[in-house]
Design an enzyme around this catalytic site. Structure first.
Site, PDB file in Angstrom:
ATOM      1  N   ARG A  69      -0.246  -7.444  -0.629  1.00 60.90           N
ATOM      2  CA  ARG A  69       1.197  -7.760  -1.607  1.00 60.90           C
ATOM      3  C   ARG A  69       1.344  -8.381  -1.851  1.00 60.90           C
ATOM      4  O   ARG A  69       2.376  -9.529  -2.267  1.00 60.90           O
ATOM      5  CB  ARG A  69       1.779  -6.367  -2.012  1.00 60.90           C
ATOM      6  N   ASP A  76      -0.854  -0.810  -6.921  1.00 65.33           N
ATOM      7  CA  ASP A  76      -1.601   0.226  -7.118  1.00 65.33           C
ATOM      8  C   ASP A  76      -2.349   0.651  -8.245  1.00 65.33           C
ATOM      9  O   ASP A  76      -2.983   1.539  -8.876  1.00 65.33           O
ATOM     10  CB  ASP A  76      -1.117   1.939  -7.533  1.00 65.33           C
TER      11      ASP A  76
END
Ligand code: F6P
Length: 412
Positions: free
Chosen positions: A308, A140
């Site tokens: 990810r 993030d």
């Protein structure tokens, strides 16, 4: 250097990773392990975050083991276990953790994590005197790393966290691919990207050919939604190929006509031990409202865990090794409770030791996009953000096929 002369001979350093994984955690583990063992430490890995220090403990020896730092994720595994009591788990696990640190004779702890993992480690340092060093991690990219970005002479507070460069590349690649299907159907694709509180990662879709974007920093009230739909229509009609990719952060706060409230869309009613709910599904809502209100075919695509996944990229590899060099410095100075950071935004080739610094590892969470990076009236990332991202990603991840076939009319 002969091993008996090594400074920390006889001492043990343990590494753990907590929170959501990233493609750069193994690289961080390997880099810290290599440097710590050169200093003479025996290096342990604590498995599954703080959970590996509960009960009997779940500890492995990393000291002389082969380690693949290019391989994504974390070989030590991860969890969102909170050492301190929380709503979900009222038990105080600190005594168990202290007991295991003693039983395994762990002298220093390096915690690879975001605000939750590192915040808990900082509390252990402050309340129990456990020597800890934090290591930043999040796709993030919203930790306060206090990394300055100089854009046209102005210093902008940016963020640079291991994991973000690889995830940004994944999002840019994903977006670049989506372009061909969007184009084939003259569609608007609403692309949902991880990011609960900040739009750093959402912005990386720009390097995949996205245009407008929505981020959690600015809530979409009724008025802003109306304005957004107008802008979408105008941008779509102006687009040469009649297609648009609109990346939206999973944490976008959106006005719901039925309830009259502005809220995020939850994927589940569950919360983790740090009190975080799980978000997901905003893209479907936005795509269907675009179709209904504008009459333009729109579809939703959730990128989710793809960001990810997979290997650590070159930028992340260099970033983690550079930050691990700073860990050595912190260990030598016995400066605990700190987290290494990069002090300025630079391209991959310039990521060197002399650009590092360190910050207090407590309360590092939720650094929103600096206002210079997003134009709230245009729903667009700015030139300054492009410049920031251009340091981390060295190219654009989309191609164009510029066709303009001559129209054939029926023969008379
Ligand atoms: O670590 C932060 C994050 O990547 C968020 O962007 C996302 O909402 C969350 O992790 C998802 O985590 P989990 O693996 O618990 O579903």
């Amino acid at each position: 250097m002969k091993s008996e002369h090594k400074l920390f001979k006889g001492k043990t350093l343990a590494i753990l990773s907590g929170g959501g994984d990233t493609p750069a955690i193994n690289s961080s583990i390997e880099s810290v392990r290599n440097r710590a063992s050169m200093l003479g430490y025996k290096v342990y890995g604590i498995r599954n975050g703080w959970k590996g220090l509960l009960g009997e403990g779940d500890i492995v020896d990393l000291t002389h083991q082969p380690y693949d730092g290019w391989y994504g994720g974390t070989a030590l595994r991860s969890s969102r276990t909170n050492p301190f009591p929380s709503k979900k788990n009222p038990e105080n696990r600190v005594p168990q953790i202290l007991e295991n640190l003693k039983r395994y004779k762990i002298d220093v702890l390096v915690t690879i994590g975001g605000d939750d993992t590192n915040g808990a480690a900082k509390r252990l340092y402050e309340t129990e005197g456990i020597p800890v060093i934090g290591f930043p991690k999040t796709i993030d990219n919203d930790l306060r790393t206090q990394t300055m970005h100089n854009f046209k002479g102005e210093n902008i507070e940016a963020v640079l966290c291991p994991g973000f460069p690889s995830a940004a590349q994944a999002i840019a690649e994903f977006t670049g691919k989506l372009k061909t299907t969007a184009e084939s159907h003259s569609r608007i694709m609403v692309l949902e990207v991880m990011g609960r509180d900040a739009g750093w990662l959402t912005g990386s879709a720009l390097f995949g050919g996205a245009d407008m974007a929505l981020v959690p920093e600015f809530e979409m009230t009724k008025e802003r939604k109306d304005f957004f739909f107008e802008s979408v229509k105008e941008t779509y009609m102006r687009s040469p190929k009649k297609m648009l990719i609109i990346p939206v952060s999973e944490g976008v706060r959106w006005y719901d006509e039925k309830s009259g409230k502005v809220d995020v869309v939850y994927a589940s009613s569950e919360v983790d031990e740090y009190g975080h709910p799980r978000f997901g599904g905003i893209s479907g809502i936005i795509a269907s409202e675009i179709s209904q209100k504008l009459g333009i075919d729109a579809r939703a695509q959730i990128t989710g865990y793809y960001a990810r996944s997979g290997n650590c990229n070159n930028y992340d590899r260099r970033l983690t090794t550079t930050l691990a060099d700073k860990v050595v410095d912190l260990l030598l100075r016995e400066e605990y409770g700190q987290m290494p950071t990069i002090s300025k935004i630079v391209p991959h080739q310039e990521l060197e030791e002399f650009n590092t610094s360190s910050v207090d590892m407590g309360a590092i969470g939720n650094k929103p996009l600096s206002m210079q990076y997003y134009d709230v009236n245009k729903f667009r990332f700015t030139e300054a953000y492009h410049d920031f991202l251009g340091n981390v990603l060295d190219k654009k991840y989309y191609q164009d096929f510029d066709y303009d076939f001559p129209i054939v009319l029926p023969k008379k």
